[in-house]
Design a protein around this motif. Structure first.
Motif, PDB file in Angstrom:
ATOM      1  N   ALA A   1       0.829  -1.207   0.000  1.00 34.60           N
ATOM      2  CA  ALA A   1       0.000   0.000   0.000  1.00 34.60           C
ATOM      3  C   ALA A   1       0.866   1.261   0.000  1.00 34.60           C
ATOM      4  O   ALA A   1       0.617   2.196  -0.775  1.00 34.60           O
ATOM      5  CB  ALA A   1      -0.940  -0.007   1.205  1.00 34.60           C
TER       6      ALA A   1
ATOM      7  N   GLN B   1       1.266   3.786  -3.285  1.00 37.99           N
ATOM      8  CA  GLN B   1       0.787   5.149  -3.092  1.00 37.99           C
ATOM      9  C   GLN B   1       1.850   6.159  -3.515  1.00 37.99           C
ATOM     10  O   GLN B   1       1.541   7.184  -4.110  1.00 37.99           O
ATOM     11  CB  GLN B   1       0.399   5.369  -1.630  1.00 37.99           C
TER      12      GLN B   1
ATOM     13  N   ASP C   1      -4.479  -1.078  -1.732  1.00 37.48           N
ATOM     14  CA  ASP C   1      -4.603  -1.078  -0.279  1.00 37.48           C
ATOM     15  C   ASP C   1      -5.272  -2.324   0.284  1.00 37.48           C
ATOM     16  O   ASP C   1      -5.514  -2.418   1.484  1.00 37.48           O
ATOM     17  CB  ASP C   1      -5.332   0.181   0.201  1.00 37.48           C
TER      18      ASP C   1
END
Length: 131
Positions: free
Chosen positions: A69, A73, A99
């Motif tokens: 995640a 990101q 995620d």
């Protein structure tokens, strides 16, 4: 002997400390230190889409899902190179953050999906206890 699975970030632009990697007619530059390994995996299974396209459903463990995640990101537009025993197996481009700790990797054939899932599962490090 355990299978060694490593995930490395790559990009299209050269930069200090990045290693060149020709793939087809393109040249990518990857970070030599893996961002994820087989220790971050929980399991992998071969599956098919509703249209019959084979793929591998890869599930990361809790620690690996958190790392995945964070890195997806921060690294949109880069590639996540997946190597098995030093051989490049896949290189999906990072889009939206992941995620949920799951990556679905398309493959060309059912046998390729089964082989890739088996290799990934061969790298999973499980703690065992003596009874």
């Amino acid at each position: 002997m355990a299978t060694i699975v490593e995930f490395r970030l790559a990009q299209a632009q050269p930069a200090n400390n990045l290693m060149p990697l020709p793939i087809g007619k393109r040249l990518f530059y990857y970070f030599p230190v893996p961002v994820l390994t087989g220790a971050d995996l929980d399991w992998a299974v071969p599956r098919k889409t509703g249209q019959g396209q084979p793929f591998v459903h890869i599930k990361f463990n809790q620690k690996g899902a958190q790392r995945l995640a964070e890195l997806t990101q921060r690294n949109k537009g880069r590639w996540l190179l997946i190597t098995v025993n030093g051989n490049l197996e896949a290189g999906p481009r990072i889009g939206d953050p992941i995620d949920n700790g799951i990556i679905d990797m398309a493959t060309n054939t059912d046998s390729e999906a089964a082989r890739f899932a088996g290799e990934l599962n061969g790298s999973v490090h499980r703690e065992t206890s003596l009874r």
